[in-house]
Design a protein around this motif. Sequence first.
Motif, mmCIF file in Angstrom:
data_model
loop_
_atom_site.group_PDB
_atom_site.id
_atom_site.type_symbol
_atom_site.label_atom_id
_atom_site.label_comp_id
_atom_site.label_asym_id
_atom_site.label_seq_id
_atom_site.Cartn_x
_atom_site.Cartn_y
_atom_site.Cartn_z
ATOM 1 N N UNK A 170 0.843 -1.122 -0.009
ATOM 2 C CA UNK A 170 0.148 -0.117 -0.036
ATOM 3 C C UNK A 170 0.741 1.351 0.080
ATOM 4 N N UNK A 171 1.978 1.241 0.694
ATOM 5 C CA UNK A 171 2.920 2.223 1.013
ATOM 6 C C UNK A 171 3.522 2.721 -0.633
ATOM 7 N N UNK A 172 3.800 1.437 -1.081
ATOM 8 C CA UNK A 172 4.593 2.040 -2.095
ATOM 9 C C UNK A 172 3.991 2.042 -3.310
ATOM 10 N N UNK A 173 2.921 1.722 -3.517
ATOM 11 C CA UNK A 173 1.823 1.922 -4.592
ATOM 12 C C UNK A 173 0.718 2.818 -4.439
ATOM 13 N N UNK A 174 0.540 3.031 -3.407
ATOM 14 C CA UNK A 174 -0.789 4.054 -3.315
ATOM 15 C C UNK A 174 -0.339 5.360 -2.411
ATOM 16 N N UNK A 175 0.316 4.971 -1.456
ATOM 17 C CA UNK A 175 0.617 6.186 -0.331
ATOM 18 C C UNK A 175 1.564 7.203 -0.853
ATOM 19 N N UNK A 176 2.739 6.429 -1.371
ATOM 20 C CA UNK A 176 4.010 7.127 -2.083
ATOM 21 C C UNK A 176 3.373 7.994 -3.229
ATOM 22 N N UNK A 177 2.929 7.534 -4.086
ATOM 23 C CA UNK A 177 2.614 8.292 -5.455
ATOM 24 C C UNK A 177 1.416 9.574 -5.070
ATOM 25 N N UNK A 178 0.713 9.310 -3.923
ATOM 26 C CA UNK A 178 -0.146 10.329 -3.509
ATOM 27 C C UNK A 178 0.689 11.351 -3.012
ATOM 28 N N UNK A 179 1.603 11.056 -2.214
ATOM 29 C CA UNK A 179 2.610 12.080 -1.475
ATOM 30 C C UNK A 179 3.390 12.752 -2.565
ATOM 31 N N UNK A 180 3.692 12.091 -3.594
ATOM 32 C CA UNK A 180 4.629 12.575 -4.671
ATOM 33 C C UNK A 180 3.662 13.667 -5.479
ATOM 34 N N UNK A 181 2.337 13.281 -5.481
ATOM 35 C CA UNK A 181 1.433 14.242 -6.186
ATOM 36 C C UNK A 181 1.389 15.604 -5.729
ATOM 37 N N UNK A 182 1.205 15.480 -4.169
ATOM 38 C CA UNK A 182 1.306 16.760 -3.455
ATOM 39 C C UNK A 182 2.552 17.395 -3.256
ATOM 40 N N UNK A 183 3.622 16.652 -3.277
ATOM 41 C CA UNK A 183 4.987 17.367 -2.938
ATOM 42 C C UNK A 183 5.511 17.846 -4.429
ATOM 43 N N UNK A 184 4.837 17.391 -5.464
ATOM 44 C CA UNK A 184 5.203 17.758 -6.782
ATOM 45 C C UNK A 184 4.467 19.254 -7.134
ATOM 46 N N UNK A 185 3.241 19.040 -6.478
ATOM 47 C CA UNK A 185 2.413 19.980 -6.796
ATOM 48 C C UNK A 185 2.753 21.420 -5.968
ATOM 49 N N UNK A 186 3.392 21.150 -4.946
ATOM 50 C CA UNK A 186 3.794 22.349 -4.152
ATOM 51 C C UNK A 186 5.169 22.499 -4.221
ATOM 52 N N UNK A 187 6.014 21.846 -5.159
ATOM 53 C CA UNK A 187 7.348 22.019 -5.361
ATOM 54 C C UNK A 187 7.897 23.237 -5.668
ATOM 55 N N UNK A 188 7.186 24.143 -6.374
ATOM 56 C CA UNK A 188 7.722 25.419 -6.664
ATOM 57 C C UNK A 188 6.910 26.681 -5.848
ATOM 58 N N UNK A 189 6.626 25.953 -4.689
ATOM 59 C CA UNK A 189 5.822 26.938 -3.611
ATOM 60 C C UNK A 189 4.422 27.221 -3.883
ATOM 61 N N UNK A 190 3.792 27.842 -2.910
ATOM 62 C CA UNK A 190 2.362 27.928 -2.716
ATOM 63 C C UNK A 190 2.073 29.087 -4.165
ATOM 64 N N UNK B 240 0.733 18.807 -11.846
ATOM 65 C CA UNK B 240 0.598 18.368 -10.531
ATOM 66 C C UNK B 240 -0.665 19.012 -9.429
ATOM 67 N N UNK B 241 -0.581 20.309 -9.896
ATOM 68 C CA UNK B 241 -1.230 21.080 -9.318
ATOM 69 C C UNK B 241 -2.936 20.741 -9.439
ATOM 70 N N UNK B 242 -3.254 20.705 -10.708
ATOM 71 C CA UNK B 242 -4.490 20.156 -11.276
ATOM 72 C C UNK B 242 -4.925 18.603 -10.424
ATOM 73 N N UNK B 243 -3.683 17.985 -10.745
ATOM 74 C CA UNK B 243 -3.714 16.517 -10.373
ATOM 75 C C UNK B 243 -4.145 16.519 -8.631
ATOM 76 N N UNK B 244 -3.294 17.342 -8.105
ATOM 77 C CA UNK B 244 -3.510 17.294 -6.758
ATOM 78 C C UNK B 244 -4.960 17.755 -6.299
ATOM 79 N N UNK B 245 -5.600 18.619 -6.911
ATOM 80 C CA UNK B 245 -6.900 18.856 -6.827
ATOM 81 C C UNK B 245 -7.830 17.734 -7.086
ATOM 82 N N UNK B 246 -7.609 16.989 -8.074
ATOM 83 C CA UNK B 246 -8.391 16.009 -8.392
ATOM 84 C C UNK B 246 -8.088 14.845 -7.171
ATOM 85 N N UNK B 247 -7.117 14.518 -6.802
ATOM 86 C CA UNK B 247 -6.709 13.763 -5.614
ATOM 87 C C UNK B 247 -7.461 13.880 -4.320
#
Lengths: 292, 362
Positions: free
Chosen positions: A40-60, A262-269
Motif C-alpha cells: 500500500x505504501x509503495x503503490x498507493x501512499x507514495x504516489x499520492x504524497x508525490x502528487x502533493x509534493x510535486x504540486x507544491x514543489x515550486x511554492x504555494x 501536478x497542481x490540477x492533479x492534486x485537486x483531483x486527488x
Amino acid sequence: MASVSLNTGRLAGPRAVSRRATTEALLARWLLIAITLCFLALFLLLPLLAVFSQAFAAGLETYWAALREPDALAAVRLTLLVAAIAVPLNLVFGIAASWAITKFEFRGKSFLITLIDLPFSVSPVVAGLIYVLLFGAQGYIGPFLKSQGLQIVFALPGIVLATVFVTFPFVARELIPLMQQQGTSDEEAALTLGASGFTAFRTVTLPNIRWALLYGVLLCNARAMGEFGAVSVVSGRIRGMTNTMPLQVEILYNEYNIVAAFAVASLLALLALLTLAGKSILEWRYGDSLDA
Amino acid sequence: MVTASTPSLNAARPPAGIRIVGVAKDFGGDAALRGVDLDIAPGELVALLGPSGSGKTTLLRIIAGLEDASAGQVFFGADDATRLSVQERRVGFVFQHYALFRHMSVFDNVAYGLKVRPRAQRPSKAEIRERVLSLIDLVQLGGLERRYPSQLSGGQRQRVALARALAVEPRVLLLDEPFGALDAKVRKDLRRWLREIHDRTGHTTVFVTHDQDEAMELADRVAILNKGRLEQVGTADEVYEAPASAFVMSFVGDTVNLPVVVRGGRIFFGDAPLEADVADAPDGPAALYLRPSNLALTRCDEGGALGGTVVAVRRTANGRRAEVLTDVGAATVEVELPSGKTLAAGERVGLHILKARLFPTG
Ligand SMILES: Nc1ncnc2c1ncn2[C@@H]1O[C@H](COP(=O)(O)OP(=O)(O)OP(=O)(O)O)[C@@H](O)[C@H]1O
Ligand SMILES: [Mg+2]
C-alpha cells in the motif's frame, strides 16, 4: 518450540499442536499485514504524497497561479458540471434498474443484469469510440443532429453521455444485492396499509436502502470526476472548452508544465480523498444500521 | 389484560364477511389453487390449515389483493373485491416475518397506516397519537412505543405487526403464519391472546397455519387445504370426528392406518375379519384409519380382538403409548395407554377397535 515437542506427556500433545498452530497463524498474520502495508505504501501512499509534493514543489504562489489559470478553472468547472449531471442521472437509472430487477419478475431479467455490468467489462476507450461512431460528424445520426443544431461529440452532451455510460453500474450494483436480500414484504405491508406505490417507495424503500444508495452515489461520483478514457475520445480536448480535469492534467504534463499538471492533479486527488472519507464515514454508519 | 375498551379499536362498521368463489391460481407451471370456494361469516375466525406448498399463502394474498387470481372472485360483504386495488380493500395483513419498518419506532410503525391517508381522511395528530397508544396497550406493549423493531423479541415484533394492521380499521384481518417463527410456549400464549383480541375487536379473520393444534384451538372453523384444493371446512370437532377424506383424517391428528379389504360389508385385515363399527362400505380395498385413542387394550385371547406383541412403550407430551406389532398383517399400531397401566416390550395384547373410519383406496 523444541522443548514442547519433546515433551511426551499426555496433555502435551494437543497443547503443543494448538500452540504451534497459533504461533504459525501469528507469524502468517504479521507477514501478511507487513506485505499489505508495504504494498500500500509503495503503490498507493507514495504516489499520492508525490502528487502533493510535486504540486507544491515550486511554492504555494506557483501552485495557486497554476490553479487560477483560466484553462484550469474551466476544466474544474466542466468536471464538476459533468459530475453534477451524470451522477443524478445514474442515481435515477440505478434505482429504477434495481427496482425492476429485484421487485418484478419478467423475461430477460438475467440479460438485463448482464447489461448493467457491460460498462465494467468494456474498455472506456471503446465506449467513447461508440459514441463518436453514433454521434460524430461522419457517424450514423450525428449529421442529422447537427442539422438540427445539436452538437453531441466534442461538446458537453458527448462528455456527459460517455460519463453516464462508464459510471452506470455503480449505483445499481450497490443496490441490487441489498434490495434482493430485503425482499418485497415491507413494500407490500405499506400497500396493504393504504400507501400508494410512490408513498411506499418514499417512506419505506428509500429509507431501507439509503446508506447503500449514498455509497453507490459516492463511488459513481468519484469515477465520474476521474474518468479519462471514454471522455478523452469524445471530448476532442479543446482547451478551456471540453477539457475535464484528468484531460487537462495529461495535456499539461505532455507540455512539460509539471508543476501545473501536478497542481490540477492534486485537486483531483483531493476530491477523491474527500469521497473516500465520506465513504468511510458511511461504511461506519452503514455497518451500524445493518446490525440494528 | 387491558380492560378499558375504546370504541375506536372496534371495527368501524359491522365487519364484512368474505366470500371466495372459484378462485384458482396458476403460476405458469403447476396450479397453486384449483377452484377454491369458501364462505366466511362476518366476525368469524377461520384457520386455513394445510401442509407446506398447499397454497395457503397464495389464497391469503389473493384475498388481500397482493396477488391476482387466474380465475374466480373474492367478495367482501357485497363488494366485489377483485375490482379493488390493495389499498382500497383495506385489509389488515400480518406477514410471517413481521415486515416491520425497521427504520421506524414501534409508534411510527403502528401509526403508518393513519399517517399515509389522504389529508382529508387523516385523523389529527392528537387522534393518531391516542389511537396508536391505545392499540399499543391492546397488544400489551405499553411503554415500548419508542423502541425500534430490532430491539424487540420475535413475539413482541409480531404483536407490533398486529397492532399496525389493526390501526387502519381493516374490513378483514389476514394473518400468514403469524407465530411460525416463535417457540412453542410463546406460540401458545399468543394463540389465546389473539383469540381474546379477536373476540374484543370482532374482525373477520383468516389465519394461516400448518400447525393443527393452533388451528383447532383458535378458530371457529378450520378450512383444510391440500394441493390447492379445499378438502374440508368445518368446526374443529367436525374435522376431527368426521374427516371428509383420508388426508384430513391423517392431517388433523395422529392416526393409525391399516390396509384392509371390504367383502360383503365385512372388513378383512389379512385373513382375519375385523370387528369395527364403520358405516356401510363398498367392496374392494380400503384404508381403515383410527386414532390411537380409539383402540382399547384387552387380553390377547379375547374373541374378536386383534392380537399383537408390544414392541415399545413411549412417553409423549399427552400420555404414554404402546407400539404394537399385529400378528396378522404385521402392522405397527400405536395405542394410548390408560394412566396406571404398565406394559413391557414383548408382552402379548389384544386390541379392540372402538371407532374407525374407512376410506376406499385404489
Ligand atoms: N411467486 C410464485 N411463483 C411461482 N410459484 C409460486 C409462487 N408463490 C407460490 N408458488 C407455488 O405455489 C404453491 C403454493 O404456495 P404457497 O406459498 O401458497 O404455499 P403455502 O401453503 O403457503 O406453504 P407454506 O406452508 O410452506 O408457507 C407452491 O407450490 C409454490 O411453489
Ligand atoms: Mg405460506
